[in-house]
Design a protein around this motif. Structure first.
Motif, PDB file in Angstrom:
ATOM      1  N   ASP A  86     -19.400   1.158   5.598  1.00  0.00           N
ATOM      2  CA  ASP A  86     -19.803   2.075   4.682  1.00  0.00           C
ATOM      3  C   ASP A  86     -19.914   3.624   5.278  1.00  0.00           C
ATOM      4  OD1 ASP A  86     -19.873   0.015   2.867  1.00  0.00           O
ATOM      5  OD2 ASP A  86     -22.334   0.066   2.382  1.00  0.00           O
ATOM      6  N   ASP A  87     -20.122   3.541   6.640  1.00  0.00           N
ATOM      7  CA  ASP A  87     -20.084   4.875   7.028  1.00  0.00           C
ATOM      8  C   ASP A  87     -18.841   5.505   7.471  1.00  0.00           C
ATOM      9  OD1 ASP A  87     -22.833   4.711   6.926  1.00  0.00           O
ATOM     10  OD2 ASP A  87     -23.279   3.834   8.782  1.00  0.00           O
ATOM     11  N   LEU A  88     -17.831   4.647   7.258  1.00  0.00           N
ATOM     12  CA  LEU A  88     -16.546   5.622   7.581  1.00  0.00           C
ATOM     13  C   LEU A  88     -16.215   6.319   6.732  1.00  0.00           C
ATOM     14  CD1 LEU A  88     -14.316   2.010   8.160  1.00  0.00           C
ATOM     15  CD2 LEU A  88     -15.145   3.758   9.910  1.00  0.00           C
ATOM     16  N   PRO A  89     -15.356   7.494   7.130  1.00  0.00           N
ATOM     17  CA  PRO A  89     -14.830   8.617   6.217  1.00  0.00           C
ATOM     18  C   PRO A  89     -14.375   8.121   4.909  1.00  0.00           C
ATOM     19  CG  PRO A  89     -14.440   9.053   8.592  1.00  0.00           C
ATOM     20  CD  PRO A  89     -15.045   7.463   8.358  1.00  0.00           C
ATOM     21  N   GLU A  90     -14.509   8.814   3.887  1.00  0.00           N
ATOM     22  CA  GLU A  90     -13.838   8.558   2.610  1.00  0.00           C
ATOM     23  C   GLU A  90     -12.188   8.272   2.579  1.00  0.00           C
ATOM     24  OE1 GLU A  90     -14.643  10.706  -0.606  1.00  0.00           O
ATOM     25  OE2 GLU A  90     -16.683   9.787  -1.242  1.00  0.00           O
ATOM     26  N   ASP A  91     -11.617   9.162   3.456  1.00  0.00           N
ATOM     27  CA  ASP A  91     -10.036   8.929   3.583  1.00  0.00           C
ATOM     28  C   ASP A  91      -9.685   7.809   4.354  1.00  0.00           C
ATOM     29  OD1 ASP A  91     -11.311  10.096   5.867  1.00  0.00           O
ATOM     30  OD2 ASP A  91      -9.652  11.316   6.296  1.00  0.00           O
ATOM     31  N   VAL A  92     -10.508   7.424   5.112  1.00  0.00           N
ATOM     32  CA  VAL A  92     -10.316   6.035   5.933  1.00  0.00           C
ATOM     33  C   VAL A  92     -10.464   4.990   5.028  1.00  0.00           C
ATOM     34  CG1 VAL A  92     -10.905   4.806   7.945  1.00  0.00           C
ATOM     35  CG2 VAL A  92     -10.976   7.179   8.103  1.00  0.00           C
ATOM     36  N   LEU A  93     -11.582   4.803   4.314  1.00  0.00           N
ATOM     37  CA  LEU A  93     -11.939   3.824   3.278  1.00  0.00           C
ATOM     38  C   LEU A  93     -10.679   3.782   2.347  1.00  0.00           C
ATOM     39  CD1 LEU A  93     -15.688   4.381   2.898  1.00  0.00           C
ATOM     40  CD2 LEU A  93     -14.767   2.470   3.986  1.00  0.00           C
ATOM     41  N   ILE A  94     -10.516   4.932   1.859  1.00  0.00           N
ATOM     42  CA  ILE A  94      -9.177   4.920   0.874  1.00  0.00           C
ATOM     43  C   ILE A  94      -8.065   4.394   1.554  1.00  0.00           C
ATOM     44  CG2 ILE A  94      -7.658   6.295  -0.583  1.00  0.00           C
ATOM     45  CD1 ILE A  94      -9.942   8.383  -0.833  1.00  0.00           C
ATOM     46  N   LEU A  95      -7.725   4.705   2.567  1.00  0.00           N
ATOM     47  CA  LEU A  95      -6.563   4.109   3.378  1.00  0.00           C
ATOM     48  C   LEU A  95      -6.754   2.658   3.443  1.00  0.00           C
ATOM     49  CD1 LEU A  95      -3.793   4.732   4.790  1.00  0.00           C
ATOM     50  CD2 LEU A  95      -5.149   4.906   6.794  1.00  0.00           C
ATOM     51  N   ILE A  96      -7.833   2.148   3.920  1.00  0.00           N
ATOM     52  CA  ILE A  96      -8.199   0.467   4.084  1.00  0.00           C
ATOM     53  C   ILE A  96      -7.799  -0.167   2.735  1.00  0.00           C
ATOM     54  CG2 ILE A  96      -9.817  -1.056   4.620  1.00  0.00           C
ATOM     55  CD1 ILE A  96     -10.933   0.814   6.787  1.00  0.00           C
TER      56      ILE A  96
ATOM     57  N   ILE B  80      -4.663  -7.478  -4.094  1.00  0.00           N
ATOM     58  CA  ILE B  80      -5.676  -7.477  -5.252  1.00  0.00           C
ATOM     59  C   ILE B  80      -6.797  -8.112  -5.152  1.00  0.00           C
ATOM     60  CG2 ILE B  80      -5.767  -7.850  -7.716  1.00  0.00           C
ATOM     61  CD1 ILE B  80      -2.705  -7.382  -7.934  1.00  0.00           C
ATOM     62  N   ASP B  81      -6.683  -9.318  -4.681  1.00  0.00           N
ATOM     63  CA  ASP B  81      -7.791 -10.350  -4.403  1.00  0.00           C
ATOM     64  C   ASP B  81      -8.908  -9.665  -3.516  1.00  0.00           C
ATOM     65  OD1 ASP B  81      -6.958 -12.279  -6.010  1.00  0.00           O
ATOM     66  OD2 ASP B  81      -5.766 -13.452  -4.510  1.00  0.00           O
ATOM     67  N   GLU B  82      -8.434  -8.892  -2.627  1.00  0.00           N
ATOM     68  CA  GLU B  82      -9.395  -8.225  -1.602  1.00  0.00           C
ATOM     69  C   GLU B  82      -9.946  -6.953  -2.156  1.00  0.00           C
ATOM     70  OE1 GLU B  82      -6.505  -9.642   2.258  1.00  0.00           O
ATOM     71  OE2 GLU B  82      -6.253  -7.561   1.368  1.00  0.00           O
ATOM     72  N   ILE B  83      -9.435  -6.227  -3.056  1.00  0.00           N
ATOM     73  CA  ILE B  83      -9.898  -5.274  -3.694  1.00  0.00           C
ATOM     74  C   ILE B  83     -11.163  -5.842  -4.487  1.00  0.00           C
ATOM     75  CG2 ILE B  83      -9.317  -3.315  -5.507  1.00  0.00           C
ATOM     76  CD1 ILE B  83      -8.586  -2.481  -2.854  1.00  0.00           C
ATOM     77  N   LEU B  84     -10.833  -6.729  -5.401  1.00  0.00           N
ATOM     78  CA  LEU B  84     -11.943  -7.271  -6.306  1.00  0.00           C
ATOM     79  C   LEU B  84     -13.133  -7.739  -5.493  1.00  0.00           C
ATOM     80  CD1 LEU B  84      -9.670  -9.191  -8.685  1.00  0.00           C
ATOM     81  CD2 LEU B  84     -10.784  -6.739  -9.098  1.00  0.00           C
ATOM     82  N   LYS B  85     -12.917  -8.322  -4.111  1.00  0.00           N
ATOM     83  CA  LYS B  85     -14.049  -8.597  -3.538  1.00  0.00           C
ATOM     84  C   LYS B  85     -14.870  -7.520  -2.806  1.00  0.00           C
ATOM     85  CE  LYS B  85     -11.938 -13.232  -2.423  1.00  0.00           C
ATOM     86  NZ  LYS B  85     -11.284 -14.146  -1.395  1.00  0.00           N
ATOM     87  N   LEU B  86     -13.860  -6.778  -2.558  1.00  0.00           N
ATOM     88  CA  LEU B  86     -14.554  -5.315  -1.793  1.00  0.00           C
ATOM     89  C   LEU B  86     -15.436  -4.666  -2.773  1.00  0.00           C
ATOM     90  CD1 LEU B  86     -11.725  -3.449   0.394  1.00  0.00           C
ATOM     91  CD2 LEU B  86     -14.143  -4.201   1.032  1.00  0.00           C
ATOM     92  N   ARG B  87     -15.058  -4.719  -3.767  1.00  0.00           N
ATOM     93  CA  ARG B  87     -15.978  -3.883  -4.761  1.00  0.00           C
ATOM     94  C   ARG B  87     -17.372  -4.379  -4.957  1.00  0.00           C
ATOM     95  NH1 ARG B  87     -15.138  -4.256  -9.888  1.00  0.00           N
ATOM     96  NH2 ARG B  87     -15.551  -2.572 -10.562  1.00  0.00           N
TER      97      ARG B  87
ATOM     98  N   TRP C   5       0.691 -17.676  -5.213  1.00  0.00           N
ATOM     99  CA  TRP C   5       0.755 -16.479  -4.692  1.00  0.00           C
ATOM    100  C   TRP C   5      -0.466 -16.077  -3.838  1.00  0.00           C
ATOM    101  CZ3 TRP C   5       5.110 -14.355  -4.941  1.00  0.00           C
ATOM    102  CH2 TRP C   5       5.381 -12.803  -4.556  1.00  0.00           C
ATOM    103  N   SER C   6      -1.770 -16.639  -4.074  1.00  0.00           N
ATOM    104  CA  SER C   6      -2.782 -16.123  -3.046  1.00  0.00           C
ATOM    105  C   SER C   6      -2.816 -16.929  -1.955  1.00  0.00           C
ATOM    106  CB  SER C   6      -3.842 -16.358  -3.949  1.00  0.00           C
ATOM    107  OG  SER C   6      -5.133 -15.872  -3.160  1.00  0.00           O
ATOM    108  N   PHE C   7      -2.804 -17.911  -1.867  1.00  0.00           N
ATOM    109  CA  PHE C   7      -2.581 -18.590  -0.566  1.00  0.00           C
ATOM    110  C   PHE C   7      -1.289 -18.726   0.154  1.00  0.00           C
ATOM    111  CE2 PHE C   7      -6.138 -21.726  -2.804  1.00  0.00           C
ATOM    112  CZ  PHE C   7      -6.841 -20.651  -2.334  1.00  0.00           C
ATOM    113  N   ASP C   8      -1.392 -18.953   1.349  1.00  0.00           N
ATOM    114  CA  ASP C   8      -0.242 -19.149   2.198  1.00  0.00           C
ATOM    115  C   ASP C   8       0.891 -20.289   1.715  1.00  0.00           C
ATOM    116  OD1 ASP C   8       1.686 -19.005   4.056  1.00  0.00           O
ATOM    117  OD2 ASP C   8       0.457 -19.166   6.082  1.00  0.00           O
ATOM    118  N   PRO C   9       2.161 -19.926   1.414  1.00  0.00           N
ATOM    119  CA  PRO C   9       2.707 -21.095   0.959  1.00  0.00           C
ATOM    120  C   PRO C   9       3.274 -21.909   2.166  1.00  0.00           C
ATOM    121  CG  PRO C   9       4.086 -19.121   0.984  1.00  0.00           C
ATOM    122  CD  PRO C   9       2.603 -18.710   1.181  1.00  0.00           C
ATOM    123  N   THR C  10       3.219 -21.459   3.477  1.00  0.00           N
ATOM    124  CA  THR C  10       3.535 -22.264   4.673  1.00  0.00           C
ATOM    125  C   THR C  10       2.487 -23.269   5.154  1.00  0.00           C
ATOM    126  OG1 THR C  10       2.788 -20.612   6.021  1.00  0.00           O
ATOM    127  CG2 THR C  10       5.294 -20.398   5.293  1.00  0.00           C
ATOM    128  N   ASP C  11       1.248 -22.936   4.595  1.00  0.00           N
ATOM    129  CA  ASP C  11       0.067 -24.003   5.196  1.00  0.00           C
ATOM    130  C   ASP C  11       0.083 -25.113   4.346  1.00  0.00           C
ATOM    131  OD1 ASP C  11      -2.295 -24.674   5.827  1.00  0.00           O
ATOM    132  OD2 ASP C  11      -3.423 -22.950   5.606  1.00  0.00           O
TER     133      ASP C  11
END
Length: 415
Positions: A21-31, A37-44, A271-277
């Protein structure tokens, strides 16, 4: 007092969250822009600051996240003229659209006697209309699934009224209490689903039926599916010989399972899981078997040994009977809604789209047009179950008989 290891774990996670949370906003936006999509929904859900930042810069994060999730999708990610339309709702809406693209693309059957192929590549504009209808079908499935998930997440006290009798039954007859609780949940779900179907448009019901017809073809028990690599179909009479038709009509327990789990089942495997696993490439098959047995410790192999196809014996017939019956009533209500006004079978039959596309594809080839780029060949599309032993043995016997008769047939005289 918390154990020392648990306190350290909580402390470590808290420190990591604060550092992030302490990272600069521009770095957080880049990350965030590099996240799927799944990761964005979890990050929120990690903190208020991250949720607010994603909301504030969603016009930048959403298209970048979409490109990270679907790196080769051109039609799906066609740029929007108005950047304000890049919202979280737009980002979530890409999921059913991608599921539709996969279902229409990978729905292909190759035959030895004809080069024709059913299926429209995801990057071919010709499939836009069909994909839009299938997307609507997935939206309807999502709603039906959400109803079920919400009811099963309700507290017991909100399902069964607490009385002296109910408390005594829970202590003295726990199995009877559990079944009554289960039955009331399913009653609530069915009531809400039928109300939803009653209020939907006829066209939406037709789109759902069209989508479900395609979706049923994903489940297979072909003759090539034999051996220990394939788990047996254990859900219905006949061991899956007629599984696809039963699934569409709602006569299969798997219909209930799909209605309960919703599009997430297919999103995870496709789509979400690794198809080779190998642990997740058969996610839907393994998840359905796990759900079928519930708390039972029986394995599919032990279960399948108990019966022949004509002597079906379900260890949880009482519970599964309710689920199968209610799934049938949902599918029947959807069918009635689809035909409640002017009705044409072609309105719910996707094959028409595919046969027309064959002509389009052949005319393009005749004109020397290059083939459409394939982008979804890696998707673990089918859910493959073991072919019934009885059918497989009949097939082997027939093949041996033909092999024996072939050499004895007189050859045509050469002219």
């Amino acid at each position: 007092m918390l154990a020392l290891s648990r306190r350290r774990s909580y402390s470590s996670r808290s420190a990591q969250r604060c550092w992030f949370d302490d990272l600069p906003e521009d770095v957080l936006i880049l990350i965030c822009s590099q996240c799927r999509i799944d990761e964005i929904l979890k990050l929120r859900l990690t903190s208020k600051k991250i949720r607010n930042l994603i909301s504030q810069y969603i016009a930048t994060i959403a298209p970048a996240s979409a490109r990270s999730t679907f790196p080769r999708a051109q039609i799906l990610l066609k740029p929007l003229e108005d950047r304000s339309l890049y919202t979280l709702h737009w980002l979530k809406g890409l999921i059913p659209q991608q599921l539709a693209a996969i279902l229409v693309d990978r729905h292909r059957f190759s035959h030895e006697w004809t080069p024709e192929r059913y299926g429209i590549p995801a990057e071919d504009d010709y499939g836009n209309d069909l994909r839009a209808r299938v997307t609507n079908g997935f939206y309807a499935l999502r709603h039906l699934s959400n109803i079920s998930q919400q009811v099963y997440n309700m507290d017991e006290k909100d399902i069964v009224e607490r009385t002296k009798t109910s408390r005594a039954r829970k202590l003295i007859q726990p199995s009877k209490h559990d079944f009554e609780l289960f039955r009331r949940r399913e009653d609530m779900i069915l009531k809400q689903r039928l109300e939803y179907i009653e209020g939907m448009s006829c066209q939406m019901a037709r789109d759902y039926k069209l989508m479900f017809m395609l979706l049923s073809s994903v489940f297979r028990t072909s003759l090539s599916n034999h051996g220990t690599d394939y788990a047996p179909w254990i859900f219905d009479w006949g061991c899956g010989i007629d599984g696809q038709r039963l699934l569409r009509r709602g006569n299969s327990w798997l219909t209930w399972f799909v209605l309960h789990e919703g599009p997430d089942l297919f999103w995870n495997q496709w789509w979400s899981f690794d198809p080779t696993d190998h642990k997740t490439s058969n996610y839907i098959r393994d998840r359905s078997i796990e759900s079928w047995f519930g708390k039972s410790k029986m394995t599919p192999e032990d279960f399948i040994r108990q019966f022949l196809p004509k002597e079906w014996n379900d260890i949880n017939e009482k519970w599964h009977g309710v689920q199968r019956d209610y799934a049938f009533r949902v599918q029947k209500a959807m069918q009635d809604k689809a035909v409640s006004s002017t009705y044409d079978f072609t309105a719910v039959n996707p094959i028409m789209y595919f046969t027309q596309y064959v002509e389009v594809r052949q005319s393009r080839e005749a004109c020397g047009a290059p083939p459409i780029v394939e982008t979804l060949s890696h998707v673990p599309f089918h859910i493959d179950f073991r072919c019934p032993e009885e059918l497989f043995q009949k097939f082997c016997a027939l093949r041996e008989e033909r092999a024996f008769l072939l050499p004895s047939q007189p050859r045509a005289e050469s002219r």
